[in-house]
Design an enzyme around this catalytic site. Structure first.
Site, PDB file in Angstrom:
ATOM      1  N   LYS A 159      -0.740 -11.723  48.136  1.00 14.91           N
ATOM      2  CA  LYS A 159      -1.301 -10.633  47.336  1.00 14.91           C
ATOM      3  C   LYS A 159      -1.174  -9.312  48.093  1.00 14.91           C
ATOM      4  CE  LYS A 159      -4.865 -13.147  44.740  1.00 14.91           C
ATOM      5  NZ  LYS A 159      -4.281 -12.915  43.421  1.00 14.91           N
ATOM      6  N   ARG A 204      -4.936 -23.171  38.948  1.00 20.75           N
ATOM      7  CA  ARG A 204      -4.550 -24.232  37.994  1.00 20.75           C
ATOM      8  C   ARG A 204      -4.051 -25.474  38.711  1.00 20.75           C
ATOM      9  NH1 ARG A 204      -0.457 -20.060  35.227  1.00 20.75           N
ATOM     10  NH2 ARG A 204      -1.971 -18.666  36.137  1.00 20.75           N
TER      11      ARG A 204
END
Ligand code: BES
Ligand code: MN
Ligand code: ZN
Length: 496
Positions: free
Chosen positions: A278, A352
């Site tokens: 990130k 996920r």
């Protein structure tokens, strides 16, 4: 802070401050009328001066009142004299607490439960008062040298008429349990990633198990997960020096054979993005990537405190997502516990990857419903901002039940479609599916991914990326969606 219900007329009570409502056009609430009569028209005097018009959430603190059991009186505007909307009731309460934080006020009598609020009873009103006082004074001081908090409030007395005392007492009990759950959730979430590690979260869950005889906590270690074939989950934690855990909390409050409600919360104690690192700006906020997990721990505590006659399983997959020589690489293919293979096109779509194996694991509980909550996609913030959480699911009734609970709890949800057309976006040339769906409809494709592991039960997914914490100068966890989940559980008891 302690909360209690009092049914004696307010003239008989005493405290550092009494909160009473005034409406527009100089209309007084019943308590304001009583007080006005016992103070030779003090309130009408203030209104006539024009210091408060009675608009919603205006406040005036009357600071010195000779010969009165109340040291101070706080007038709070309630708008036009008609039933308040639940939002305005909450606004007025927040304004009241916020104006009482600075002065040296320890004890408060709050008379606002007497106002009429659209279709809500004293139980709901008492619960809201507890939740709002609790929320407004929460401060995270664990790592400040000076632990003094802004608010001096200690005792909150909710005054209600005699005939409402049973209903209000029920609301008080529920409000206290929910408020404590919200505090626990916020506290865990506000803790930094170097302290709140997967191991730490697991210890917190074990503590909860020690406190409550009806909550049994088991921690699955990486070796256990390997034996179960959780290749997707473990691929995320491989890049971290902190061992991953799968926390399981089993609250047995209902019949032995009643199917459980399974709650699953994403517990990424820090999400650096992995090799798909990130950007640096704001990366500290990725300590909040465990807010779903914290909300599940909090909600189980609330359910146990309220002794709800339900069976609830809480599952918190917890891990870090770090860049490392052994971390997932873009293009890696992993095999989930379900046997389905996943091409990891972006290592930052890690939530996920840990949730899918947890969903598969949930099957063994033969669940009535499964609700997962996760700070899953930045796209949810783009779509919905910080107002509602995103709701997606494979069962109309469950989604509608959650929507109804969200309205009552003032913890809003907005449903997004899970149409099959979106599933195509997850196509991979090399595995059964990719872990990302491209730049469009990111919240929906993330839920589509999860839906493939939720085919065998009624399931709903809450994307709480925009609602679990506030950013900017008031940065901090919100405790959402604990109010919504608790309301859903309470509603389940009522219909059960
Ligand atoms: N934890 C983040 C989602 C997130 C981002 C929550 C910002 C709150 C604020 C999640 O693991 C993530 O990184 N998602 C990616 C998915 C993308 C790679 C498909 C995202 O949203 O950018
Ligand atoms: Mn991520
Ligand atoms: Zn994440």
């Amino acid at each position: 802070m302690d909360y209690s219900i009092e049914t004696a007329p307010i003239e008989k009570l005493q405290s550092d401050c009494l909160i009473v409502g005034v409406y527009q056009n100089q209309q007084l609430s019943p308590s304001a009328t009583a007080l006005n009569n016992s103070t030779q028209g003090l309130i009408t005097k203030v209104l006539t001066r024009g210091d408060i018009a009675g608009k919603i959430a205006e406040t005036v603190l009357i600071n010195v009142i000779p010969d009165n059991p109340f040291e101070r009186i706080l007038l709070v505007g309630l708008g036009e004299q008609k039933p308040l909307t639940s939002k305005n009731f909450r606004k007025a309460l927040y304004a009241a607490v916020n104006s009482l934080k600075k002065p040296q006020i320890k004890s408060v009598v709050c008379s606002l439960a007497e106002c009429e609020v659209d279709s809500f009873n004293s139980q709901w009103k008492a619960r809201q008062i507890v939740e709002i006082f609790n929320d407004a004074v929460y401060q995270f001081t664990a790592h400040k040298s000076d632990k003094e908090t802004e608010s001096k409030l200690e005792h909150i007395i909710i005054s209600v008429p005699e005939q409402e005392s049973e209903s209000a007492s029920m609301g008080l009990t529920q409000g206290k349990a929910i408020a404590a759950a919200i505090n626990l959730t916020k506290h865990l979430a506000d803790l930094p990633g170097n302290i709140c590690t997967p191991t730490f979260l697991a210890e917190q869950a074990l503590e909860l198990g020690k406190k409550h005889s009806k909550v049994a906590v088991t921690i699955l270690e990486e070796a256990d997960m390997k034996a179960l074939g959780m290749g997707s989950f473990l691929s995320v934690s491989r890049g971290s020096r902190q061992p991953a855990k799968l926390i399981t909390m089993n609250y047995q409050g209902g019949d032995l054979n009643a199917k459980p409600i399974v709650l699953i919360g994403k517990g990424l104690t820090f999400d650096a993005g992995g090799i798909s690192l990130k950007p640096g700006l704001g990366m500290d906020e990725m300590k909040y990537d465990m807010c779903g997990g914290a909300a599940v721990i909090g909600t189980l505590q609330a359910a146990a405190d309220m002794q709800l006659p339900l069976n609830i399983i809480g599952l918190v997959p917890t891990s870090e997502n770090m860049p490392d020589g052994d971390a997932n690489k873009p293009g890696d293919i992993v095999t989930s516990m379900s046997g389905k293979t996943i091409e990891v096109l972006n290592t930052d779509a890690e939530g996920r990857l840990i949730l899918c194996d947890t969903l598969t694991y949930a099957e063994r509980y033969n669940p009535d419903v499964v609700i997962d909550m996760a700070t899953l996609t930045g796209a949810c913030l783009v779509a919905l901002g910080r107002v509602p959480s995103g709701l997606l699911g494979n069962d109309e009734a469950l989604c509608n039940d959650l929507l109804a609970a969200s309205e009552t709890a003032n913890d809003s949800l907005w449903r997004l479609p899970l149409w099959e057309e979106y599933q195509e976006l997850l196509k991979s040339n090399f595995a059964d599916m990719a872990n990302i769906g491209g730049k469009d409809a990111g919240t929906i494709t993330a839920a589509c991914f999860l839906s493939r592991f939720a085919e065998n039960f009624r399931w709903a997914h809450l994307d709480i990326a925009g609602t679990a914490w506030r950013t900017g100068p008031t940065k901090g966890a919100t405790g959402r969606p604990v109010p919504l989940l608790c309301q859903y559980l309470l509603n389940r008891v009522r219909v059960a």
